[in-house]
Write a protein that holds these residues in place. Structure first.
Motif, mmCIF file in Angstrom:
data_model
loop_
_atom_site.group_PDB
_atom_site.id
_atom_site.type_symbol
_atom_site.label_atom_id
_atom_site.label_comp_id
_atom_site.label_asym_id
_atom_site.label_seq_id
_atom_site.Cartn_x
_atom_site.Cartn_y
_atom_site.Cartn_z
ATOM 1 N N LEU A 17 0.830 -1.201 0.000
ATOM 2 C CA LEU A 17 0.000 0.000 0.000
ATOM 3 C C LEU A 17 0.867 1.254 0.000
ATOM 4 O O LEU A 17 0.567 2.235 -0.691
ATOM 5 N N GLN A 18 1.946 1.237 0.755
ATOM 6 C CA GLN A 18 2.849 2.382 0.771
ATOM 7 C C GLN A 18 3.465 2.625 -0.603
ATOM 8 O O GLN A 18 3.597 3.768 -1.057
ATOM 9 N N ALA A 19 3.857 1.541 -1.278
ATOM 10 C CA ALA A 19 4.428 1.678 -2.619
ATOM 11 C C ALA A 19 3.408 2.263 -3.585
ATOM 12 O O ALA A 19 3.738 3.123 -4.413
ATOM 13 N N MET A 20 2.152 1.796 -3.500
ATOM 14 C CA MET A 20 1.112 2.320 -4.380
ATOM 15 C C MET A 20 0.842 3.797 -4.110
ATOM 16 O O MET A 20 0.611 4.584 -5.041
ATOM 17 N N ASP A 64 1.939 -19.476 11.834
ATOM 18 C CA ASP A 64 2.977 -18.892 12.671
ATOM 19 C C ASP A 64 4.070 -18.174 11.881
ATOM 20 O O ASP A 64 4.623 -17.177 12.338
ATOM 21 N N GLU A 65 4.419 -18.665 10.683
ATOM 22 C CA GLU A 65 5.478 -18.050 9.883
ATOM 23 C C GLU A 65 4.860 -17.198 8.780
ATOM 24 O O GLU A 65 4.072 -17.684 7.967
ATOM 25 N N GLU A 66 5.247 -15.931 8.728
ATOM 26 C CA GLU A 66 4.724 -15.033 7.697
ATOM 27 C C GLU A 66 5.342 -15.356 6.339
ATOM 28 O O GLU A 66 6.518 -15.686 6.239
ATOM 29 N N VAL A 67 4.522 -15.271 5.297
ATOM 30 C CA VAL A 67 4.965 -15.512 3.928
ATOM 31 C C VAL A 67 5.005 -14.187 3.188
ATOM 32 O O VAL A 67 4.056 -13.400 3.268
ATOM 33 N N ASP A 68 6.102 -13.937 2.478
ATOM 34 C CA ASP A 68 6.277 -12.663 1.779
ATOM 35 C C ASP A 68 6.482 -12.947 0.294
ATOM 36 O O ASP A 68 7.599 -13.115 -0.164
ATOM 37 N N ARG A 69 5.380 -13.024 -0.467
ATOM 38 C CA ARG A 69 5.512 -13.308 -1.900
ATOM 39 C C ARG A 69 5.498 -12.020 -2.712
ATOM 40 O O ARG A 69 5.215 -10.936 -2.199
ATOM 41 N N GLU A 70 5.788 -12.152 -3.996
ATOM 42 C CA GLU A 70 5.853 -10.978 -4.863
ATOM 43 C C GLU A 70 4.491 -10.313 -4.950
ATOM 44 O O GLU A 70 3.476 -10.963 -5.200
ATOM 45 N N SER A 71 4.465 -9.022 -4.743
ATOM 46 C CA SER A 71 3.218 -8.268 -4.783
ATOM 47 C C SER A 71 3.511 -6.861 -5.264
ATOM 48 O O SER A 71 4.525 -6.625 -5.918
ATOM 49 N N ALA A 72 2.632 -5.911 -4.972
ATOM 50 C CA ALA A 72 2.728 -4.583 -5.576
ATOM 51 C C ALA A 72 4.071 -3.912 -5.327
ATOM 52 O O ALA A 72 4.646 -3.299 -6.236
ATOM 53 N N ALA A 73 4.584 -4.002 -4.110
ATOM 54 C CA ALA A 73 5.847 -3.327 -3.802
ATOM 55 C C ALA A 73 6.983 -3.849 -4.673
ATOM 56 O O ALA A 73 7.781 -3.084 -5.225
ATOM 57 N N GLU A 74 7.069 -5.161 -4.825
ATOM 58 C CA GLU A 74 8.122 -5.746 -5.637
ATOM 59 C C GLU A 74 7.938 -5.433 -7.118
ATOM 60 O O GLU A 74 8.895 -5.123 -7.837
ATOM 61 N N VAL A 75 6.670 -5.533 -7.588
ATOM 62 C CA VAL A 75 6.412 -5.276 -9.013
ATOM 63 C C VAL A 75 6.714 -3.827 -9.362
ATOM 64 O O VAL A 75 7.339 -3.535 -10.387
ATOM 65 N N LEU A 76 6.284 -2.897 -8.514
ATOM 66 C CA LEU A 76 6.555 -1.481 -8.770
ATOM 67 C C LEU A 76 8.053 -1.191 -8.723
ATOM 68 O O LEU A 76 8.564 -0.390 -9.504
ATOM 69 N N ALA A 77 8.737 -1.836 -7.804
ATOM 70 C CA ALA A 77 10.180 -1.636 -7.728
ATOM 71 C C ALA A 77 10.874 -2.177 -8.982
ATOM 72 O O ALA A 77 11.835 -1.587 -9.490
ATOM 73 N N GLN A 78 10.387 -3.313 -9.498
ATOM 74 C CA GLN A 78 10.957 -3.852 -10.729
ATOM 75 C C GLN A 78 10.691 -2.918 -11.904
ATOM 76 O O GLN A 78 11.550 -2.709 -12.762
ATOM 77 N N LYS A 79 9.490 -2.350 -11.930
ATOM 78 C CA LYS A 79 9.194 -1.361 -12.967
ATOM 79 C C LYS A 79 10.143 -0.173 -12.858
ATOM 80 O O LYS A 79 10.624 0.355 -13.868
ATOM 81 N N ALA A 132 14.358 -4.022 1.581
ATOM 82 C CA ALA A 132 15.122 -3.718 0.379
ATOM 83 C C ALA A 132 14.233 -3.067 -0.674
ATOM 84 O O ALA A 132 14.631 -2.145 -1.379
ATOM 85 N N VAL A 133 13.002 -3.554 -0.760
ATOM 86 C CA VAL A 133 12.077 -3.012 -1.752
ATOM 87 C C VAL A 133 11.734 -1.566 -1.432
ATOM 88 O O VAL A 133 11.674 -0.712 -2.310
ATOM 89 N N LYS A 134 11.493 -1.281 -0.144
ATOM 90 C CA LYS A 134 11.173 0.091 0.253
ATOM 91 C C LYS A 134 12.273 1.047 -0.172
ATOM 92 O O LYS A 134 12.021 2.163 -0.607
ATOM 93 N N ALA A 135 13.526 0.614 -0.047
ATOM 94 C CA ALA A 135 14.640 1.470 -0.440
ATOM 95 C C ALA A 135 14.633 1.719 -1.940
ATOM 96 O O ALA A 135 14.998 2.797 -2.415
ATOM 97 N N ALA A 136 14.184 0.708 -2.691
ATOM 98 C CA ALA A 136 14.215 0.806 -4.140
ATOM 99 C C ALA A 136 13.094 1.649 -4.705
ATOM 100 O O ALA A 136 13.229 2.257 -5.753
#
Length: 512
Positions: free
Chosen positions: A158-161, A413-428, A469-473
């Motif tokens: 949401l922050q990336a968007m 118990d373990e959080e999963v972090d898959r590719e989503s808006a933050a990663e896609v926008l950073a790749q763009k 890392a994504v936030k930095a990008a």
């Protein structure tokens, strides 16, 4: 058994709650210290014993004791046993109940998570205290993310968007209507404040599967799902909105069953007044719709609050089963509450209800429930039955043992972090940065002739990188405009988007 014993009425008759009418909802009200929590605990264990799963928020930390049997050595045991004898409960014996502990923060139970898309813009706007204009901007951000196939899973997405929206406000305004940087900035500031309260723990994956609230144990007893809410109550708006979201998820996920012989789930909403505090009219209308329609899904909702007038009339009118503990007449508002409570009961010619409400002892209540035909019973002054489980919290050691044998151990118990808006926008942004560099060195015409390929930014593999890392990008997101000008506006794989997931908001199917 097709009913639940509540206690002994003043006329010497047993008071019961028909299981087939428990989905017509209910109210447990009364001043602090009058016995609401004990009544709630007794009802929860009775539903469980009859194979009905229960959800209850433990706002004070003492309802966790429902997992353990009571004991003659525990506090108030003598009063419980005395009440059992008074009610003629010859079979009274201490017993435990199957319990699953939950906690938004993952500290005292299994974490409860949902995605940003599933929460939806309407509930998020309420959580963030957004005004109408800001809510409209948030709606646009959600719609654009959906159309572009961008998954909104957690706060980083949401922050990336929002960063992208701020940098491309003019483009969004031309497509959807006015989007100002000031409005986006206000949303971002509220989001940061909300995150500081720990709300970011609630958003992510694996997301809660509603069926996990509907379990029974090997003996056929319904699990009592206890949400640790003592910390959550420090953020009352988050507490209320979370439970409202949960009701909406139940409504959307469960099939229509009409009026079953017993409920699919009974949901206790403690401190219910928080749901309606400062709620705009539109939201309150949707709450009323959920409460009215969710009964056809076999879900019974019991509102627990100190003052019955905390519940709006349109909602209160749908609560067929009522347990009213004592109220105090210290102020004019208290007096209005007593009068209002008295008027909701079916008249008992032998009982002055207004006077009785102020005289009720601890563990005593005015009770009226729906009979098998759906008609309210005559109100009776009733001694409430004692629970068989422990009054008071479990110890840390006991909680840990119960957690270790939970049927859901390891699932959330373990959080999963898959590719989503933050990663896609950073790749763009990475592609745009690489393209901008090529344009500068080769010229636009030469770059257009070359086949496009994905590049990384500063050596980061965005398929594996964490959110930090994504936030930095994502600081380079404004460079996406360069890629767009070159005709390279890319889209995420639609299979991964859960298209239109953002409509799964407060009302779910009702909003479609």
């Amino acid at each position: 058994m097709n009913d639940i014993f509540l206690g002994l009425g003043g006329d010497g008759e047993d008071q019961h709650l028909a299981l087939s009418r428990a989905n017509r909802h209910g109210l447990i009200a009364g001043a602090t210290g009058t016995g609401k929590t004990v009544t709630l605990q007794g009802l929860a264990e009775s539903f469980s014993a009859r194979g009905v799963p229960v959800f209850v928020a433990d706002v004070k930390g003492d309802l966790s004791g429902v997992a353990m049997p009571g004991s003659p050595t525990f506090k108030h045991a003598d009063k419980l046993e005395e009440r059992a004898r008074e009610l003629g409960m010859d079979d009274y014996a201490y017993s435990d109940n199957p319990v699953i502990f939950w906690d938004l923060y993952g500290e005292q139970g299994h974490p409860v998570r949902t995605t940003v898309s599933e929460m939806g813009p309407l509930l998020l706007a309420r959580l963030l205290d957004l005004n109408e204009t800001q809510e409209g901007v948030l709606q646009i951000v959600f719609r654009h993310a959906d159309e572009e196939g961008l998954l909104l899973l957690d706060f980083a997405d949401l922050q990336a968007m929002l960063q992208w929206a701020s940098a491309n406000a003019k483009e969004l305004s031309g497509t959807y209507g006015n989007v100002s940087k000031a409005s986006v900035g206000a949303i971002q500031r509220q989001l940061l404040s909300f995150e500081a309260q720990g709300a970011d723990h609630f958003f992510g994956e694996p997301a809660l599967e509603i069926d996990d609230f509907l379990r029974t144990d090997e003996q056929g007893r319904g699990f009592v799902n206890v949400l640790a809410a003592d910390r959550l109550m420090r953020s009352p708006k988050l507490y209320a909105t979370f439970l409202l979201w949960l009701l909406a998820e139940l409504f959307e996920s469960l099939p229509e069953v009409g009026d079953p012989e017993k409920p699919v789930l009974v949901f206790f909403f403690d401190e219910a007044h928080l749901l309606f505090d400062d709620a705009p009219d539109a939201l309150q209308e949707k709450i009323e719709q959920v409460v009215r329609l969710i009964r056809s899904k076999g879900v019974g909702v019991f509102f627990v609050t100190q003052n019955p007038i905390d519940i709006p009339e349109d909602v209160a009118g749908q609560l067929g089963n009522r347990v009213q503990h004592a109220l105090r007449a210290f102020t004019k508002r208290d007096q209005r509450a007593i009068k209002a409570a008295a008027e909701t009961f079916r008249i008992n010619e032998k009982l002055d209800v207004e006077e009785a409400i102020t005289q009720l002892r601890v563990g005593e209540a005015l009770v009226s429930t729906l009979d098998e035909e759906g008609a309210p019973s005559v109100v009776q002054r009733t001694l409430i039955k004692p629970p068989r489980s422990r009054l008071g919290p479990v110890t840390k050691k006991e909680r840990a043992i119960i957690q270790s044998v939970s049927p859901l151990d390891g699932k959330y118990d373990e959080e999963v972090d898959r590719e989503s808006a933050a990663e896609v926008l950073a790749q763009k942004a990475a592609d745009a940065a690489a393209t901008a560099q090529e344009v500068e060195s080769k010229g636009v015409e030469e770059v257009r002739k070359e086949p496009r390929k994905s590049t990384s930014l500063w050596g980061i593999d965005f398929g594996k990188a964490g959110k930090s890392a994504v936030k930095a990008a994502t600081g380079s997101l404004t460079l996406i405009a360069v890629a767009t000008a070159l005709g390279r506006k890319s889209r995420a794989d639609p299979v991964r988007t859960g298209a239109n997931a953002f409509v799964r908001n407060i009302i779910g199917g009702l909003m479609r």
